[in-house]
Design an enzyme around this catalytic site. Sequence first.
Site, PDB file in Angstrom:
ATOM      1  CG  ASN A 147      30.754  36.743 -11.739  1.00  0.00           C
ATOM      2  OD1 ASN A 147      30.849  35.873 -12.607  1.00  0.00           O
ATOM      3  ND2 ASN A 147      30.558  36.440 -10.475  1.00  0.00           N
ATOM      4  NE  ARG A 279      33.729  26.789 -12.197  1.00  0.00           N
ATOM      5  CZ  ARG A 279      32.709  27.501 -11.727  1.00  0.00           C
ATOM      6  NH1 ARG A 279      32.758  27.976 -10.489  1.00  0.00           N
ATOM      7  NH2 ARG A 279      31.652  27.734 -12.472  1.00  0.00           N
TER       8      ARG A 279
END
Length: 406
Positions: A147, A279
Amino acid sequence: MKIQLHFLCAKYLKYCLSSLLLLSISSFAATGEEHTKNPVPNTPEWRAYIEKSNKLQKLDQAKIAAEVKALGLNKATLPEHINQFGFDPKQTDDWFKSEEGERILNNILSFQTPSGGWSKRTDMAKGPRQKGQAFGVEADYIPTFDNDATSTQLQLLARAYSLTQKKIYSDAFERGVQLILDAQYPNGGWPQNYPLVSGYHDHITYNDNLMKDLMELLYDIGQGKNEYAFTSQKTRELAQQSFAKGLDCIKKTQVVTNGQLTIWGAQHDRVTLAPAKARNFEMISLSTSESASLINFLMDIKSPDTDTIKAIHAAAKWLDDNKIVGQRWAHNDVAPQADPQAPPMWARFYEIGTNKPVFGDRDSSIHYTVSEISEERRNGYGWYNTAGNKVLLKYKKWAEKYPLKN
C-alpha cells in the site's frame, strides 16, 4: 539473456492446473495465509539474507519491548488507524519549509522503525509516535512495502532534504533505502514485508504494484536527478544494480504456457518463481491488474533489451486476446451485465493454461463465475478491471518504435 522459466516445464504446469482444483482441501493457516513450502536454498547468499532479516526483526522488537518494560505496560499501545498515512504526499515546495510541513515530517521520522521502514494504514499526521507505542496498527505489516508504505515516506524525505538541507531527513532516507536493498531477494524479487514475517507475505509481490513502486524509486535514485541529486555515487550504483536484478526477476517470472509467454501472477514463490497463492480468495493464477501495471512499467524503460521487448509484446498480446467485450461489471452486480457500449474489461484472475476467468472465496474454493462466490466476497473485491485499455493504447505507439523481430 534468454528467458528461461524452468519452473514452468510441463510437469509443473500440470501441478499448477491441478492445484486450482485442490486448494479448497489444502491445509492453510486460519488467517488464510499459505506458508511457503519450499525452503530457501542453502547457499551463502540466501543464508546471509535470512540472517539479516532475523537481525533486523530482533532490532525492531527490542526497541518496543524496552519501551513497554520501562513504562510498565503489558503490551504496546496502538497509533491511530487510517486508510493511508494521514498526509498528502503531493505537496508544494513551500510546504516542506512550513511549520505544518516540518511537523508532519517529524511525525514521519518518529514512525520509522529501527530497521528503516514504515507501516501502512497508520496515521502519521495526527502526532508523533509515543514511547511504548507500536510503529503501526497491523503487526504483520511493520514495516512493509505494501500500500505504498516506505516508498512514499522515502520520496517525501528526499524532497524534504533537497529543499531544506536538514541532515536528519537524508539520514532517515539512507536508512530506508538500505532496507529496500537488504529486502531484495538474491533472485531479484521483493517480499511484501521486510524483515520477513512468513506466510504469503514472503512471496515475491507484484500485488498492488509493490515491486513496481520500489523499482521506480530505485531507478530515480540511480539517475541521481532532481530531489535525488544529493545521493552518493555508491548509493546510485547500488540502486542501479538492484533495479537490474529486479528487471531480471520480472522477466524470469513471466508465465509460459504451451511454449508461449503470457503475463504474471499477483505473487510468485520466492524460491521456484512460480505463481503462488496469497489469501484464500487469491488463488494461483494469472493476474491482469498487476500485469497491466508491469507492462506499462516495462514500456517506460529506455533502450530495452531484446528479452524485455519480447516480454512486452507477448504480455500485450495476451491481454488483447483475453479481453471481455460487450459487458460491464460493478461491485453490486451478481454477474457481468450486457452492455455493447462498455469498454473492454478483464477478470482479475485467469486460470493458468486455460485462460478461463476464476473467482475465489474465503473458504479457498475456486469458481468459474463470480455469481457462485459469497456475497461478501463478490461485493468486497475487484473481480474485474479495465486497466488493460490504457496499456494497450500506449502499446500501439510503443510497438511502432520497438517492433517484434523473429
